[in-house]
Design an enzyme around this catalytic site. Sequence first.
Site, PDB file in Angstrom:
ATOM      1  N   PHE A 117      21.528  26.260  69.351  1.00  0.00           N
ATOM      2  CA  PHE A 117      22.677  25.430  68.985  1.00  0.00           C
ATOM      3  C   PHE A 117      22.275  23.979  69.216  1.00  0.00           C
ATOM      4  O   PHE A 117      22.141  23.519  70.352  1.00  0.00           O
ATOM      5  CB  PHE A 117      23.915  25.787  69.803  1.00  0.00           C
ATOM      6  N   ARG A 139      18.743  30.330  73.355  1.00  0.00           N
ATOM      7  CA  ARG A 139      19.779  30.665  74.323  1.00  0.00           C
ATOM      8  C   ARG A 139      20.198  32.124  74.158  1.00  0.00           C
ATOM      9  O   ARG A 139      20.055  32.709  73.085  1.00  0.00           O
ATOM     10  CB  ARG A 139      21.016  29.784  74.120  1.00  0.00           C
ATOM     11  N   ILE A 147      27.226  30.313  65.787  1.00  0.00           N
ATOM     12  CA  ILE A 147      28.025  31.506  65.509  1.00  0.00           C
ATOM     13  C   ILE A 147      28.564  31.447  64.083  1.00  0.00           C
ATOM     14  O   ILE A 147      28.638  32.465  63.388  1.00  0.00           O
ATOM     15  CB  ILE A 147      29.166  31.645  66.524  1.00  0.00           C
ATOM     16  N   GLN A 148      28.916  30.245  63.641  1.00  0.00           N
ATOM     17  CA  GLN A 148      29.432  30.105  62.278  1.00  0.00           C
ATOM     18  C   GLN A 148      28.446  30.660  61.257  1.00  0.00           C
ATOM     19  O   GLN A 148      28.827  31.412  60.338  1.00  0.00           O
ATOM     20  CB  GLN A 148      29.733  28.624  61.967  1.00  0.00           C
ATOM     21  N   ASN A 155      33.204  32.759  71.443  1.00  0.00           N
ATOM     22  CA  ASN A 155      31.957  32.487  72.144  1.00  0.00           C
ATOM     23  C   ASN A 155      32.123  32.750  73.637  1.00  0.00           C
ATOM     24  O   ASN A 155      32.856  32.050  74.326  1.00  0.00           O
ATOM     25  CB  ASN A 155      31.538  31.027  71.908  1.00  0.00           C
ATOM     26  N   THR A 204      64.429  54.458  66.887  1.00  0.00           N
ATOM     27  CA  THR A 204      62.971  54.326  67.006  1.00  0.00           C
ATOM     28  C   THR A 204      62.356  55.552  67.680  1.00  0.00           C
ATOM     29  O   THR A 204      61.185  55.855  67.457  1.00  0.00           O
ATOM     30  CB  THR A 204      62.578  53.051  67.774  1.00  0.00           C
ATOM     31  N   ASP A 205      63.139  56.262  68.477  1.00  0.00           N
ATOM     32  CA  ASP A 205      62.637  57.515  69.038  1.00  0.00           C
ATOM     33  C   ASP A 205      62.405  58.534  67.929  1.00  0.00           C
ATOM     34  O   ASP A 205      61.439  59.310  67.980  1.00  0.00           O
ATOM     35  CB  ASP A 205      63.622  58.070  70.064  1.00  0.00           C
ATOM     36  N   LYS A 234      58.836  50.809  66.130  1.00  0.00           N
ATOM     37  CA  LYS A 234      58.345  51.451  67.345  1.00  0.00           C
ATOM     38  C   LYS A 234      56.858  51.183  67.513  1.00  0.00           C
ATOM     39  O   LYS A 234      56.093  51.291  66.540  1.00  0.00           O
ATOM     40  CB  LYS A 234      58.569  52.968  67.258  1.00  0.00           C
TER      41      LYS A 234
END
Length: 344
Positions: A187, A204, A252-253, A279, A75-76, A15
């Site tokens: 970059f 940037r 970013i790495q 990004n 599942t209820d 669920k």
Amino acid sequence: MGRTETGRRTMYYGKGDVLVYRTFAEPLTEVTRIPESPFTGDGNVILAMNVKAAVKGEAFLPSFTQGDNSMVVATDSMKNLIIRHAADYEGSTIEGFLYHIAGIFLGKYAHITTVELEADRLPFDGLSVASPDGGWRESGLVFRRSHNDHTSASIVVERSEKGGLAVLKQESLLTGLQLIKVKGSSFAGFIRDEYTTLPETQDRPLFIWLNIGWTYKDESDAIDPKNGRYAASEQIRDIAHTVFHEANSPSIQHLIYRIGLRILARFPQLAEVRFESNNRTWETVVESVDGSDARVYTEPRPPYGFQGFSMTQEDLAAAAGGLDSEAAAAIETESAVRSEAPTS
């Protein structure tokens, strides 16, 4: 849900979107302070979660192959079990809540062998109101639903041979973090060939979407925070803020690598930290405004770049000799953090 297997066969059911709103849960107070974060705990006036549960066991095979539902837990019923037992949860974290619910499933239904649970915490921010002395104070009663980053967690638990509970896998997460640094990122130096149209940049804006996950050397540190070794997602978030502010990152790495080093240094009880980054840097429309630092941007056009990376304490040890002063100072405090954390 992750891949849940029975022998060679994938077989599970469950669920999702089980919304739980528990008020006045046990406050989270056993939080060890770190320099990057003002977070000291959570009153847990509202402990709200979106929970997903799946169960596994050979007894469910006839429901697939023969349409025999005699061993099926509806599942209820799963939904009702999760919501009702939020009332008797005595802990203060969603990791602990998932472990609590897993134990109830396995205790109630002997034919279930494994329970897999995951949850997103639904954050509600406390609001300030005017106080009689003319200042401001926390309402404690009125909250605002937040749609920003939030805590998530997952756990896989099975019945052990001795009749107890065995945690097969546990992960904590900070999900949906979105950070923009308006200048101070670059970059450049990447491969340039006939396919390259992207210009190099030395300054940037950088807009990243980030999910951070972490696992503990000992899962009990996540399930029961009373030993002071719980790593709160708010602290993980604040480390990411801090490192992003400090670092002039060339990519970013490298940024997520530095964040990972700081997290591992502050929390030596963690075995691994992993990142999923995206990004979303804005597209420049106006390069300058009246000779100032002001610029005008718009949303970037798809597609978007993404990164995935994981780190362990071995990466921290290997990098210790080549870090900047802030990161090196964080590593130097590792022993202090370890010694100051209360033990059970």
